[in-house]
Write a protein that holds these residues in place. Structure first.
Motif, PDB file in Angstrom:
ATOM      1  N   LYS A  22       0.859  -1.215   0.221  1.00  0.00           N
ATOM      2  CA  LYS A  22       0.069   0.013   0.167  1.00  0.00           C
ATOM      3  C   LYS A  22       0.794   1.180  -0.190  1.00  0.00           C
ATOM      4  CE  LYS A  22      -3.619   2.179   2.757  1.00  0.00           C
ATOM      5  NZ  LYS A  22      -2.838   3.423   3.235  1.00  0.00           N
ATOM      6  N   LEU A  23       1.894   1.355   0.921  1.00  0.00           N
ATOM      7  CA  LEU A  23       2.738   2.485   0.823  1.00  0.00           C
ATOM      8  C   LEU A  23       3.757   2.585  -0.235  1.00  0.00           C
ATOM      9  CD1 LEU A  23       4.198   2.151   4.463  1.00  0.00           C
ATOM     10  CD2 LEU A  23       2.454   3.709   3.748  1.00  0.00           C
ATOM     11  N   ASN A  25       2.426   1.767  -3.256  1.00  0.00           N
ATOM     12  CA  ASN A  25       1.623   2.238  -4.405  1.00  0.00           C
ATOM     13  C   ASN A  25       1.311   3.681  -4.116  1.00  0.00           C
ATOM     14  OD1 ASN A  25       1.240  -0.175  -5.567  1.00  0.00           O
ATOM     15  ND2 ASN A  25      -0.527  -0.751  -4.436  1.00  0.00           N
ATOM     16  N   GLU A  26       1.268   3.967  -2.984  1.00  0.00           N
ATOM     17  CA  GLU A  26       1.337   5.778  -2.778  1.00  0.00           C
ATOM     18  C   GLU A  26       2.466   6.328  -3.360  1.00  0.00           C
ATOM     19  OE1 GLU A  26       0.153   6.147   1.485  1.00  0.00           O
ATOM     20  OE2 GLU A  26      -1.561   5.107   1.139  1.00  0.00           O
ATOM     21  N   THR A  29       2.658   6.923  -7.038  1.00  0.00           N
ATOM     22  CA  THR A  29       1.965   8.201  -7.430  1.00  0.00           C
ATOM     23  C   THR A  29       2.553   9.311  -7.447  1.00  0.00           C
ATOM     24  OG1 THR A  29       0.939   8.491  -5.430  1.00  0.00           O
ATOM     25  CG2 THR A  29      -0.301   6.884  -6.732  1.00  0.00           C
ATOM     26  N   ARG A  30       3.770   9.553  -7.069  1.00  0.00           N
ATOM     27  CA  ARG A  30       4.543  10.632  -7.136  1.00  0.00           C
ATOM     28  C   ARG A  30       5.857  10.467  -7.780  1.00  0.00           C
ATOM     29  NH1 ARG A  30       3.296   9.293  -1.439  1.00  0.00           N
ATOM     30  NH2 ARG A  30       5.547   9.219  -0.995  1.00  0.00           N
TER      31      ARG A  30
END
Length: 189
Positions: A22-23, A25-26, A29-30
């Protein structure tokens, strides 16, 4: 969970790896933002002796591609073709290709991966190198694409008087490319 408890990956639990995914994937996004930040950093850091910075070369190359009607993959790849020059000067072409690989077509990635060798056509003989080294790929289906990339967008983009588009023109394109599903996921059922 704030962080995992394991000290070796082999000791991690499913819950921990789902948390890390999850981390990750976040973080992914950057990616576009981090690449733009790296370009901006290159405004002041450059290889000595050139008339323009790496940043100006990148923006000028991408401007030429855009004005020639190139699609998003080509524009982004052209903007970022030398992005790894500061950290991997001896293999910046392959490093840049790996950054791009999940998000641009295979032909575009191949061009970026091989552009440094193809560029020696313009200066290799002055350094005692084989200016025709690119001919080893003459039967490759993307040989001419690479020749054209170098001729039209790369080797010609060292002109301090060229009216380039501002970086802001390219940011939405970079975001579009790096925020879409990677190619290897797009083609799976």
């Amino acid at each position: 969970m704030e962080h995992v408890s394991f000290k070796q990956m082999k000791d991690g639990t499913a819950e921990e790896f789902i948390f890390l995914r999850k981390l990750e994937n976040e973080f992914c996004t950057r990616t576009a933002s981090r690449l733009i930040e790296e370009l901006i950093r290159q405004k002041t850091e450059t290889l000595e002796g050139y008339r323009i910075t790496r940043y100006e070369h990148a923006v000028q190359s991408a401007t030429r591609a855009m004005r020639d009607g190139a699609d998003d993959d080509w524009i982004v790849a052209t903007l970022l073709h030398d992005i790894a020059d500061g950290i991997a000067p001896r293999n910046h072409d392959r490093a840049a290709a790996e950054i791009l690989r999940p998000f641009v077509r295979e032909d575009v990635c191949w061009v970026i991966e091989h552009h440094a060798l193809f560029q020696t056509f313009y200066y290799g003989e002055h350094l005692g190198w084989d200016k025709y080294a690119r001919e080893a790929y003459k039967d490759h289906p993307w040989y001419q694409l690479t020749v054209d990339f170098c001729e039209n967008w790369d080797q010609s983009s060292f002109d301090e008087n060229y009216p380039s588009e501002p970086l802001e023109t390219f940011i939405p394109i970079v975001e579009r490319v790096f925020n879409r599903e990677p190619y290897w996921f797009q083609n799976k059922n």
